[in-house]
Design a protein around this motif. Structure first.
Motif, PDB file in Angstrom:
ATOM      1  N   MET A 182      -4.076  -2.317  -8.729  1.00 27.67           N
ATOM      2  CA  MET A 182      -3.308  -3.206  -7.886  1.00 27.67           C
ATOM      3  C   MET A 182      -1.843  -2.759  -7.796  1.00 27.67           C
ATOM      4  N   VAL A 183      -1.287  -2.292  -8.911  1.00 26.47           N
ATOM      5  CA  VAL A 183       0.106  -1.824  -8.917  1.00 26.47           C
ATOM      6  C   VAL A 183       0.275  -0.669  -7.937  1.00 26.47           C
ATOM      7  N   LYS A 184      -0.665   0.250  -7.946  1.00 20.79           N
ATOM      8  CA  LYS A 184      -0.603   1.384  -7.017  1.00 20.79           C
ATOM      9  C   LYS A 184      -0.628   0.895  -5.574  1.00 20.79           C
ATOM     10  N   LEU A 185      -1.503  -0.039  -5.271  1.00 21.00           N
ATOM     11  CA  LEU A 185      -1.599  -0.562  -3.902  1.00 21.00           C
ATOM     12  C   LEU A 185      -0.296  -1.242  -3.482  1.00 21.00           C
ATOM     13  N   ILE A 186       0.339  -1.931  -4.407  1.00 19.78           N
ATOM     14  CA  ILE A 186       1.618  -2.578  -4.094  1.00 19.78           C
ATOM     15  C   ILE A 186       2.674  -1.531  -3.783  1.00 19.78           C
ATOM     16  N   TYR A 187       2.763  -0.490  -4.618  1.00 19.42           N
ATOM     17  CA  TYR A 187       3.796   0.529  -4.434  1.00 19.42           C
ATOM     18  C   TYR A 187       3.489   1.516  -3.306  1.00 19.42           C
ATOM     19  N   LEU A 188       2.281   1.463  -2.772  1.00 16.84           N
ATOM     20  CA  LEU A 188       1.961   2.244  -1.568  1.00 16.84           C
ATOM     21  C   LEU A 188       1.978   1.351  -0.334  1.00 16.84           C
ATOM     22  N   ASP A 189       2.452   0.121  -0.499  1.00 17.39           N
ATOM     23  CA  ASP A 189       2.594  -0.845   0.594  1.00 17.39           C
ATOM     24  C   ASP A 189       1.257  -1.168   1.251  1.00 17.39           C
ATOM     25  N   LYS A 190       0.196  -1.141   0.456  1.00 18.55           N
ATOM     26  CA  LYS A 190      -1.134  -1.496   0.949  1.00 18.55           C
ATOM     27  C   LYS A 190      -1.445  -2.959   0.637  1.00 18.55           C
ATOM     28  N   ASN A 191      -0.687  -3.538  -0.285  1.00 18.79           N
ATOM     29  CA  ASN A 191      -0.830  -4.946  -0.648  1.00 18.79           C
ATOM     30  C   ASN A 191       0.574  -5.537  -0.696  1.00 18.79           C
ATOM     31  N   SER A 192       0.867  -6.476   0.185  1.00 22.56           N
ATOM     32  CA  SER A 192       2.227  -7.016   0.268  1.00 22.56           C
ATOM     33  C   SER A 192       2.332  -8.485  -0.124  1.00 22.56           C
ATOM     34  N   VAL A 193       1.196  -9.097  -0.493  1.00 26.01           N
ATOM     35  CA  VAL A 193       1.216 -10.504  -0.910  1.00 26.01           C
ATOM     36  C   VAL A 193       0.377 -10.698  -2.167  1.00 26.01           C
ATOM     37  N   TRP A 194       0.802 -11.672  -2.979  1.00 24.53           N
ATOM     38  CA  TRP A 194       0.030 -12.045  -4.161  1.00 24.53           C
ATOM     39  C   TRP A 194      -1.172 -12.860  -3.716  1.00 24.53           C
ATOM     40  N   SER A 195      -2.083 -13.113  -4.604  1.00 23.84           N
ATOM     41  CA  SER A 195      -3.318 -13.837  -4.259  1.00 23.84           C
ATOM     42  C   SER A 195      -3.050 -15.237  -3.702  1.00 23.84           C
ATOM     43  N   ASP A 196      -1.887 -15.818  -4.033  1.00 29.98           N
ATOM     44  CA  ASP A 196      -1.554 -17.147  -3.498  1.00 29.98           C
ATOM     45  C   ASP A 196      -0.856 -17.083  -2.138  1.00 29.98           C
TER      46      ASP A 196
END
Length: 103
Positions: A1-15
């Motif tokens: 998940m950290v990798k996805l965040i830092y590659l801008d593939k995940n921009s929101v938390w589960s909430d």
């Protein structure tokens, strides 16, 4: 998940809260280690990746580049923030949850 965040593939938390992403300066040893171990790229390649996303207007969640003391301050103040710091600074943190360590 950290990798996805830092590659801008995940921009929101589960909430649904927007993730505030903090990055260290390119010449930081901690950034070198983080980029190599987590992103499988160099800090310069990581910077180029973000620059290309900016130029192509594809950034979902722009990263903020700050020195490690400010990263710690912002992450401890904002529940939706994520960042990384040098291992030597871990003892000085309050109100921050460690989700990953890199040896």
């Amino acid at each position: 998940m950290v990798k996805l965040i830092y590659l801008d593939k995940n921009s929101v938390w589960s909430d649904g809260t927007e993730i505030l992403v903090f990055e260290l300066p390119v010449k930081s040893e901690a950034r070198e280690k983080f980029c190599q171990e987590v992103l499988n790229m160099s800090p310069i390649s990581s910077q180029r990746y973000w620059s290309n996303r900016f130029v192509n207007n594809t950034i979902q969640n722009e990263v903020k580049i700050k020195p490690h003391r400010l990263v710690t301050r912002f992450v401890s103040a904002k529940e939706s923030a994520i960042g990384y710091i040098p291992e030597s600074e871990i003892d000085n943190m309050q109100g921050v949850r460690i989700v990953m360590t890199i040896n």
